[in-house]
Design an enzyme around this catalytic site. Structure first.
Site, short mmCIF file in Angstrom:
data_model
loop_
_atom_site.label_atom_id
_atom_site.label_comp_id
_atom_site.label_asym_id
_atom_site.label_seq_id
_atom_site.Cartn_x
_atom_site.Cartn_y
_atom_site.Cartn_z
N CYS A 256 41.52 19.06 54.65
CA CYS A 256 41.54 20.36 54.76
C CYS A 256 42.99 20.60 55.23
CB CYS A 256 41.10 21.16 55.75
SG CYS A 256 39.45 21.67 55.43
N ARG B 171 44.37 17.18 50.52
CA ARG B 171 43.88 17.14 52.09
C ARG B 171 42.09 17.73 51.33
NH1 ARG B 171 47.12 15.51 55.72
NH2 ARG B 171 44.82 16.99 57.06
N TRP C 278 37.89 20.89 52.46
CA TRP C 278 37.14 20.23 51.94
C TRP C 278 35.80 20.25 53.25
CZ3 TRP C 278 34.99 15.41 54.01
CH2 TRP C 278 34.21 14.45 53.47
N ASN D 268 41.36 23.53 60.28
CA ASN D 268 40.79 21.90 59.77
C ASN D 268 40.31 20.95 60.63
OD1 ASN D 268 41.35 19.77 59.21
ND2 ASN D 268 43.29 18.75 59.47
N GLY D 269 39.32 19.95 61.03
CA GLY D 269 38.59 18.93 62.22
C GLY D 269 37.43 19.73 61.48
N GLU E 22 39.86 -4.46 46.24
CA GLU E 22 40.83 -2.95 46.03
C GLU E 22 40.42 -2.74 44.39
OE1 GLU E 22 42.53 -1.12 47.31
OE2 GLU E 22 44.24 -0.22 46.26
N LYS F 206 39.77 0.93 44.03
CA LYS F 206 40.24 2.37 42.34
C LYS F 206 39.76 2.40 41.61
CE LYS F 206 42.33 2.55 44.65
NZ LYS F 206 43.58 2.34 46.42
N GLU G 234 36.46 4.59 42.20
CA GLU G 234 37.05 6.28 43.41
C GLU G 234 37.45 7.13 41.73
OE1 GLU G 234 39.99 6.31 45.96
OE2 GLU G 234 40.89 4.27 45.27
N HIS H 207 24.93 -16.84 43.86
CA HIS H 207 23.95 -16.14 44.89
C HIS H 207 23.62 -14.56 44.54
CE1 HIS H 207 25.50 -19.85 47.18
NE2 HIS H 207 26.19 -19.18 46.61
N LYS I 79 42.29 13.08 50.90
CA LYS I 79 43.04 12.44 51.16
C LYS I 79 42.70 11.81 52.42
CE LYS I 79 46.75 9.37 50.18
NZ LYS I 79 47.01 8.22 49.21
C1 F6R Z 1 41.58 4.67 48.84
C2 F6R Z 1 41.65 5.71 49.62
C3 F6R Z 1 40.98 4.99 51.17
C4 F6R Z 1 41.77 5.17 52.07
C5 F6R Z 1 41.21 5.52 53.07
C6 F6R Z 1 42.21 5.29 55.10
O1 F6R Z 1 42.56 4.53 47.48
O2 F6R Z 1 43.40 5.68 49.71
O3 F6R Z 1 40.48 3.94 50.23
O4 F6R Z 1 42.81 3.46 52.69
O5 F6R Z 1 40.31 6.58 52.93
O6 F6R Z 1 42.95 5.93 54.55
P1 F6R Z 1 44.10 5.85 55.56
O7 F6R Z 1 45.03 4.61 54.74
O8 F6R Z 1 44.39 7.18 55.56
O9 F6R Z 1 43.73 5.46 57.07
#
Ligand code: F6R
Length: 609
Positions: A2, A27, A74, A100-101, A482, A486, A489, A505, A604
């Protein structure tokens, strides 16, 4: 999670708020809304979908004002519907609130408001209780009503409030959710994050927890929980507005992949002295402190957790201290061996991730020294840490993290090298050799950026795959995690990463004709073992895309396609090796027609548990 924006001044509140919300769409983006004071009323427009829908819903030129608040959501409580979208109002419609929260005691408050005050709720949200609380406490002073409402609330919140009885005042409160106030000339702002305000102001106040901020067009007053006025230093934002824009790139993610050489250079330049020594500004670890640590915990979520996995290799190798890495949501519910000889490292781009923050608090309560590696200046994780290592990646807008991750890796390497040389595990010569190699990385990443079209062609051939495995050994294994995250997602392909040695395994049971396997093989000492793993999947019909160092041509006989990164010391390959994987995920998602910067169900900044 949010985003909120508020404005008071002489300009068009609608235009400024909607523009700010667009910058905060990362967000959350399932619905959006705005409340403006017009002709003695607070008028709300809100709808599901993106800010572009809100623009249409608020297009009427008569609908504008000098004061207002806006929100991009969100969903947590209640589905993303028009009714559940913010702002929320009290029954009379005199108060509007964006939030937000999460209000943890909202069910009790709702019951109390219904029973004692006969209030009928229209939405399923926790936020609506805030509007009603402020409404019932309003007695001619909005600030007082907000204070009284906040006294009743438990949970995390950044809220913005306007009231039809006080059209020259905007009130906002912060507890555990980010909030800043922007200082304009004849106008003032609130927002969840800096990009929303960059077009208008460079001077801001970082609002602290449990603070209330009251804005008129000419003044900003900050109060603590006891309603005492507090003074705050002005924070000068050094980014330019362009750093939060796409600058001609089709997506923020692509721009941020391309930003990496510059971002990494910035992270390094601020820490490396010309003689090779490392100066960690914001970190006061003495040699004695470092020698005293018996263990290190690295705790983070998602991509930041993957950076922690590389941090483990680096600290154990260069500083010879045992390291445990944990996902934050698990760490806090175990009984970790944390005491005053523990260094706890939290890694977070946003610095607002609730799980990471809660783990940090847990470690602190157990006596650990808390150091954070954070991108967003002044964020909660940064403020609650003993030492802060800012990654200086600049604003990262795309939900999928790229440049924040590579600068987190650089930060972990610098930290490990610093600790190692302070402890005497590395001689000055060894340290200098390693830092010189780090300094060469931006140029190597620039070379990899030239592979964009080549990787796009590979993606074009493979984007219809429904399942992908990523494999690697050692640091390549962490990079596989990673690369896999990527891809899944943003493209929604079912992708899975596994240590290459673990394949046999269990996971290899899923490998069949044409299964796509992305194999990272950048580690000299593990190369032969990795080659065997590639042969194992090839024998079962897999299509293998490998990533290798330039001088290693042996894979050509085994993999279907090899992406080369420039030669580099094995310890540091995670940085160049991840870039082709970022490109691959990006292009696959693009060919699949996905909304790359705003993937479904994600946001985000994850400020809920
Ligand atoms: C994936 C991604 C998320 C963040 C995770 C932690 O691309 O961005 O997996 O890495 O939500 O977020 P932060 O780094 O803001 O604590």
């Amino acid at each position: 999670m949010c985003g909120i924006v508020g404005y008071i001044g002489n300009g068009s509140a609608k235009e400024i708020i909607i523009d700010g919300l667009k910058k905060l769409e990362y967000r959350g983006y399932d619905s959006a809304g705005i409340a403006l004071y017009i002709d003695g009323e607070v008028q709300v427009r809100k709808c599901t979908g993106r800010i572009s829908n809100l623009e249409l819903a608020a297009a009427d030129p008569e609908y504008d004002s000098h004061i207002g608040i806006g929100h991009t959501r969100w969903a947590t409580h209640g589905a993303p519907t028009d009714v559940n979208a913010h702002p929320h109002s009290n029954t009379e419609g005199t108060v509007a609130v964006v939030h937000n929260g999460i209000i943890e005691n909202y069910a009790e408050l709702k019951q109390w408001l219904s029973k004692e005050h006969g209030i009928r709720f229209v939405s399923e949200t926790d936020t609506e209780v805030i509007a009603h609380l402020i409404g019932i406490y309003y007695d001619g002073d909005l600030t007082d009503a907000v204070f009284r409402a906040v006294d009743m609330m438990r949970g995390s919140y950044a809220i913005g409030v306007v009231c039809s009885h006080e059209p020259d005042k905007l009130v906002a409160v912060r507890k555990d959710s980010p909030l800043i106030a922007g200082i304009g000339k004849g106008c003032n702002f609130i927002a969840s994050d800096i990009p929303a305000l960059l077009k208008h102001v460079r001077e801001i106040y970082l609002i602290e927890n449990n603070e209330t901020v009251v804005l008129t067009k000419d003044h900003i007053t900050i109060y603590n929980q006891n309603r005492e006025e507090v003074k705050r230093d002005v924070f000068h934002v050094t980014w330019d507005a362009a750093s939060a824009e796409k600058e001609g790139y089709e997506h923020f993610m692509l721009k941020e992949i391309y930003d990496q050489p510059k971002a990494i250079e910035e992270t390094l330049n601020r820490r490396l002295l010309p003689d090779g020594r490392i100066r960690l500004d914001g970190i006061n670890l003495t040699r004695e402190d470092i020698e005293n640590f018996s263990r290190v915990y690295i705790v983070a979520c998602g991509t930041a957790y993957h950076a922690g996995l590389i941090g483990k290799y680096a600290i154990e190798k260069f500083a010879q201290i045992p390291v445990e890495v944990d996902v934050a949501s698990e760490f806090r519910y175990r009984e970790p061996f944390v005491d005053d000889r523990t260094l706890f490292i939290a890694i977070s781009q946003s610095g607002e991730t609730l799980d990471t923050l809660a783990a940090l608090r847990e470690a602190k309560a157990r006596g650990a020294r808390v150091l954070s590696v954070v991108n967003v200046v002044g964020s909660s994780v940064a403020r609650e840490s003993d030492d802060v290592f800012y990654t200086w990646a600049g604003p990262e807008i795309a939900v999928a993290s790229t440049k924040a991750y590579t600068t987190q890796l650089i930060s972990m390497y610098l930290l490990a090298l610093h600790m190692g040389s302070e402890k005497g595990c590395l001689t000055p010569e060894q340290r200098n050799e390693l830092t010189a190699e780090l300094m060469g990385l931006p140029a190597k990443i620039s070379q990899i950026l030239k592979l964009d079209a080549e990787i796009e062609a590979i993606a074009k051939q493979l984007y219809m795959k429904t399942q992908v495995f990523f494999i690697g050994r050692g640091t390549d294994c962490a990079v596989s995690y990673e690369g896999s995250l990527k891809l899944k997602e943003i493209s929604y392909i079912n992708s899975f990463a596994v240590a290459a040695g673990e394949l046999k395994h269990g996971t290899i049971a899923l490998v069949e004709q044409d299964t796509l396997v992305v194999a990272l093989a950048t580690q000299g000492k593990l190369f032969k073992k990795m080659l065997s793993n590639i042969q194992e999947v090839k024998a079962r019909g897999a299509y293998v895309v490998a990533v290798a160092q330039e001088s290693c041509k042996q894979l050509e006989a085994h993999a279907d396609c090899v992406i080369y990164i420039p030669d580099c010391r094995d310890e540091f390959t995670p940085i160049p090796a991840v870039v082709p994987l970022q490109f691959f995920a990006y292009h696959v998602a693009r060919f699949r027609g996905c909304d790359i910067d705003k993937p479904k169900n994600l946001a985000k900044s994850v400020t809920v548990e």
